[in-house]
Design a protein around this motif. Structure first.
Motif, PDB file in Angstrom:
ATOM      1  N   VAL A 147       0.936  -0.966  -0.046  1.00 32.03           N
ATOM      2  CA  VAL A 147      -0.201  -0.203   0.164  1.00 32.03           C
ATOM      3  C   VAL A 147       0.981   0.879  -0.315  1.00 32.03           C
ATOM      4  CG1 VAL A 147      -2.453   0.923   1.625  1.00 32.03           C
ATOM      5  CG2 VAL A 147      -1.652  -1.842   1.743  1.00 32.03           C
ATOM      6  N   LEU A 148       1.988   1.344   0.912  1.00 32.06           N
ATOM      7  CA  LEU A 148       2.792   2.234   0.573  1.00 32.06           C
ATOM      8  C   LEU A 148       3.427   2.289  -0.886  1.00 32.06           C
ATOM      9  CD1 LEU A 148       4.042   4.283   2.593  1.00 32.06           C
ATOM     10  CD2 LEU A 148       6.378   2.652   2.875  1.00 32.06           C
ATOM     11  N   LEU A 149       3.797   1.335  -1.646  1.00 28.35           N
ATOM     12  CA  LEU A 149       4.004   1.431  -2.484  1.00 28.35           C
ATOM     13  C   LEU A 149       3.558   1.985  -3.492  1.00 28.35           C
ATOM     14  CD1 LEU A 149       6.319  -2.219  -2.705  1.00 28.35           C
ATOM     15  CD2 LEU A 149       7.054   0.416  -3.450  1.00 28.35           C
ATOM     16  N   SER A 150       1.443   1.817  -3.108  1.00 26.70           N
ATOM     17  CA  SER A 150       0.846   2.067  -4.073  1.00 26.70           C
ATOM     18  C   SER A 150       1.049   3.894  -3.778  1.00 26.70           C
ATOM     19  CB  SER A 150      -0.639   1.193  -3.124  1.00 26.70           C
ATOM     20  OG  SER A 150      -0.473   0.243  -4.024  1.00 26.70           O
ATOM     21  N   GLY A 151       0.991   4.510  -2.757  1.00 24.36           N
ATOM     22  CA  GLY A 151       1.150   5.910  -2.861  1.00 24.36           C
ATOM     23  C   GLY A 151       1.979   6.451  -3.842  1.00 24.36           C
ATOM     24  N   PHE A 152       2.989   6.086  -2.983  1.00 24.31           N
ATOM     25  CA  PHE A 152       4.379   7.625  -3.913  1.00 24.31           C
ATOM     26  C   PHE A 152       4.659   6.349  -5.346  1.00 24.31           C
ATOM     27  CE2 PHE A 152       6.189   6.652   0.269  1.00 24.31           C
ATOM     28  CZ  PHE A 152       7.091   8.574   0.224  1.00 24.31           C
ATOM     29  N   SER A 153       4.049   5.385  -6.144  1.00 15.46           N
ATOM     30  CA  SER A 153       4.139   5.303  -7.519  1.00 15.46           C
ATOM     31  C   SER A 153       3.432   6.022  -7.901  1.00 15.46           C
ATOM     32  CB  SER A 153       4.133   3.376  -7.592  1.00 15.46           C
ATOM     33  OG  SER A 153       2.504   3.373  -7.378  1.00 15.46           O
ATOM     34  N   LEU A 154       1.976   6.216  -7.285  1.00 18.33           N
ATOM     35  CA  LEU A 154       0.480   7.188  -8.215  1.00 18.33           C
ATOM     36  C   LEU A 154       1.700   8.809  -7.894  1.00 18.33           C
ATOM     37  CD1 LEU A 154      -1.864   7.398  -8.492  1.00 18.33           C
ATOM     38  CD2 LEU A 154      -2.706   7.897  -6.362  1.00 18.33           C
ATOM     39  N   ILE A 155       2.335   8.574  -6.932  1.00 21.56           N
ATOM     40  CA  ILE A 155       2.481  10.224  -6.956  1.00 21.56           C
ATOM     41  C   ILE A 155       3.777  10.905  -7.839  1.00 21.56           C
ATOM     42  CG2 ILE A 155       4.459  11.975  -5.421  1.00 21.56           C
ATOM     43  CD1 ILE A 155       3.414  10.913  -2.646  1.00 21.56           C
ATOM     44  N   VAL A 156       4.844   9.373  -8.440  1.00 20.03           N
ATOM     45  CA  VAL A 156       5.466   9.334  -9.567  1.00 20.03           C
ATOM     46  C   VAL A 156       4.919   8.798 -10.493  1.00 20.03           C
ATOM     47  CG1 VAL A 156       7.652   8.257 -11.265  1.00 20.03           C
ATOM     48  CG2 VAL A 156       6.715   8.370  -7.705  1.00 20.03           C
ATOM     49  N   CYS A 157       4.169   8.766 -11.285  1.00 18.54           N
ATOM     50  CA  CYS A 157       3.362   8.712 -12.415  1.00 18.54           C
ATOM     51  C   CYS A 157       2.636  10.241 -12.029  1.00 18.54           C
ATOM     52  CB  CYS A 157       1.679   7.859 -12.263  1.00 18.54           C
ATOM     53  SG  CYS A 157       3.265   6.109 -12.068  1.00 18.54           S
ATOM     54  N   PHE A 158       1.676  10.928 -11.199  1.00 13.25           N
ATOM     55  CA  PHE A 158       1.362  11.642 -11.661  1.00 13.25           C
ATOM     56  C   PHE A 158       2.120  13.224 -11.564  1.00 13.25           C
ATOM     57  CE2 PHE A 158       0.309  16.190  -8.905  1.00 13.25           C
ATOM     58  CZ  PHE A 158      -1.019  16.350 -10.304  1.00 13.25           C
ATOM     59  N   TRP A 159       3.017  13.651 -10.682  1.00 10.15           N
ATOM     60  CA  TRP A 159       4.485  14.245 -11.175  1.00 10.15           C
ATOM     61  C   TRP A 159       5.652  14.166 -12.456  1.00 10.15           C
ATOM     62  CZ3 TRP A 159       7.430  13.971  -6.064  1.00 10.15           C
ATOM     63  CH2 TRP A 159       6.737  14.532  -5.165  1.00 10.15           C
ATOM     64  N   ALA A 160       4.983  12.372 -13.403  1.00  6.36           N
ATOM     65  CA  ALA A 160       5.712  12.536 -14.635  1.00  6.36           C
ATOM     66  C   ALA A 160       4.553  12.740 -15.821  1.00  6.36           C
ATOM     67  CB  ALA A 160       5.899  10.800 -15.053  1.00  6.36           C
ATOM     68  N   PHE A 170      -5.346  21.377 -15.171  1.00  8.80           N
ATOM     69  CA  PHE A 170      -5.569  20.953 -13.485  1.00  8.80           C
ATOM     70  C   PHE A 170      -7.069  21.350 -13.410  1.00  8.80           C
ATOM     71  CE2 PHE A 170      -1.148  20.541 -13.989  1.00  8.80           C
ATOM     72  CZ  PHE A 170      -0.643  18.934 -13.799  1.00  8.80           C
ATOM     73  N   GLU A 171      -7.785  21.685 -14.245  1.00  6.66           N
ATOM     74  CA  GLU A 171      -9.228  22.679 -13.370  1.00  6.66           C
ATOM     75  C   GLU A 171     -10.193  21.624 -13.066  1.00  6.66           C
ATOM     76  OE1 GLU A 171     -10.471  24.612 -16.815  1.00  6.66           O
ATOM     77  OE2 GLU A 171      -8.733  26.122 -17.655  1.00  6.66           O
ATOM     78  N   LYS A 172      -9.810  20.538 -13.381  1.00  3.86           N
ATOM     79  CA  LYS A 172     -11.084  19.713 -12.786  1.00  3.86           C
ATOM     80  C   LYS A 172     -10.212  18.553 -12.432  1.00  3.86           C
ATOM     81  CE  LYS A 172     -15.541  20.759 -16.244  1.00  3.86           C
ATOM     82  NZ  LYS A 172     -15.924  20.182 -16.603  1.00  3.86           N
ATOM     83  N   PRO A 173     -10.705  18.047 -11.074  1.00  8.28           N
ATOM     84  CA  PRO A 173      -9.483  17.308 -10.529  1.00  8.28           C
ATOM     85  C   PRO A 173      -9.902  15.531 -11.661  1.00  8.28           C
ATOM     86  CG  PRO A 173     -10.465  18.273  -8.949  1.00  8.28           C
ATOM     87  CD  PRO A 173     -10.824  18.668 -10.095  1.00  8.28           C
ATOM     88  N   GLY A 174      -8.764  14.811 -11.777  1.00 11.35           N
ATOM     89  CA  GLY A 174      -8.564  13.864 -12.630  1.00 11.35           C
ATOM     90  C   GLY A 174      -7.955  12.689 -11.316  1.00 11.35           C
ATOM     91  N   PHE A 175      -7.715  11.380 -12.853  1.00 10.52           N
ATOM     92  CA  PHE A 175      -6.884  10.249 -12.191  1.00 10.52           C
ATOM     93  C   PHE A 175      -5.665  10.320 -13.566  1.00 10.52           C
ATOM     94  CE2 PHE A 175      -5.831   6.127 -11.306  1.00 10.52           C
ATOM     95  CZ  PHE A 175      -5.951   6.021  -9.881  1.00 10.52           C
TER      96      PHE A 175
END
Length: 291
Positions: A147-160, A170-175
């Motif tokens: 679960v910890l890895l999921s959170g950090f990998s999500l941050i990395v993918c978002f920053w990428a 980023f006007e509308k929040p999305g995935f």
């Protein structure tokens, strides 16, 4: 004649024997039940591991479990509150207002959910002092890492996506969009390790500690990969945001936000690196703990 004021060699030996025998008997004193396998015995006194207490190290150390479970449950409660506030904020912005749209999956809400799940797992682990008696519960400690890895990998993918996709708004929040496939594949690998560990612990007759050390080592390697990309994209995004601030207004508030983001980036990376070091040191403990 023998001088009574000067003891002979035989008398000296007799005087030394009692103290020597006392030392030998103290050295050979054993502890009750061998400290139950949860501590070391010195001169008949058990020095227990931090999780245990009592004269024979059989009782759980309640202060230890209460302290750690309280910390993780507090973080879990804060994550739930943040999630509720996030949904409330999106609900107030939607036109017309819809609770279904406000509950749409976004990166921010997913991070809150993952944080809540991770801290709840770890909190439950520490709030169950007799968890060792439950075979399935031995994987609660391991379930925290995916679960910890999921959170950090999500941050990395978002920053990428922020760095590579120039036209991203980023006007509308999305995935996630372009990096969603990479995020899913990485998590398939991570949770497959957890599933394999659960199955092996349940149905294998091999020493459980061997499996736990191997899988924890795998989690540490994956964390090392994540922290490398976390730092790479984190630094890139930081300088991108910093450039936008420099081109725009340079108020004290903007400077404060920049410093806070830099401190947050470094502290999160250091925290994850410490976690990796602790996992490796625990998995390889048989090489150094006895020394």
């Amino acid at each position: 004649m023998v001088n009574c004021t000067q003891p002979t060699n035989e008398v000296s030996a007799l005087l030394v024997l009692p103290s020597f025998w006392t030392k030998m008997t103290n050295f050979n004193v054993t502890c009750t039940n061998g400290c139950s396998g949860h501590g070391d015995c010195y001169d008949g006194v058990c020095f227990c591991e931090v999780q245990y207490s009592g004269g024979s190290c059989r009782d759980p150390n309640l202060n230890y479990y209460i302290a750690f479970s309280s910390i993780f449950y507090i973080i879990c409660a804060v994550s739930v509150i943040q999630l509720i506030l996030c949904i409330k904020s999106e609900f107030s912005r939607t036109k017309p207002r819809s609770i279904i749209k406000a509950c749409n999956v976004t990166t921010q809400k997913t991070l809150y959910i993952l944080t809540c799940m991770a801290t709840a797992l770890r909190g439950y682990y520490f709030s169950s002092p007799d968890h060792e008696a439950m075979l399935w519960a031995s994987s609660l400690m391991s379930a925290y890492y995916p679960v910890l890895l999921s959170g950090f990998s999500l941050i990395v993918c978002f920053w990428a996506e922020v760095f590579h996709l120039r036209d991203l708004t980023f006007e509308k929040p999305g995935f996630l969009s372009k990096s969603l496939l990479g995020f899913v594949l990485f998590n398939i690998i991570t949770y497959s390790l957890l599933l394999a560990e659960l199955l092996l612990l349940q149905f294998s007759n091999i020493e459980p500690s061997l499996f736990i050390n191997i899988f924890h080592g795998c989690y540490a390697v994956l964390m090392l990969v994540v922290v490398v990309f976390f730092l790479i994209y984190g630094v890139e995004v930081y300088f991108k945001v910093r450039g936008e601030f420099i081109q725009g207004s340079s108020s004290a508030t903007d400077s404060s936000q920049l410093h806070q983001s830099r401190i947050g980036l470094v502290s999160q990376a250091v925290l994850l690196l410490f976690t990796i070091v602790f996992i490796f040191s625990d998995s390889l403990g048989h090489f150094w703990k006895d020394k």
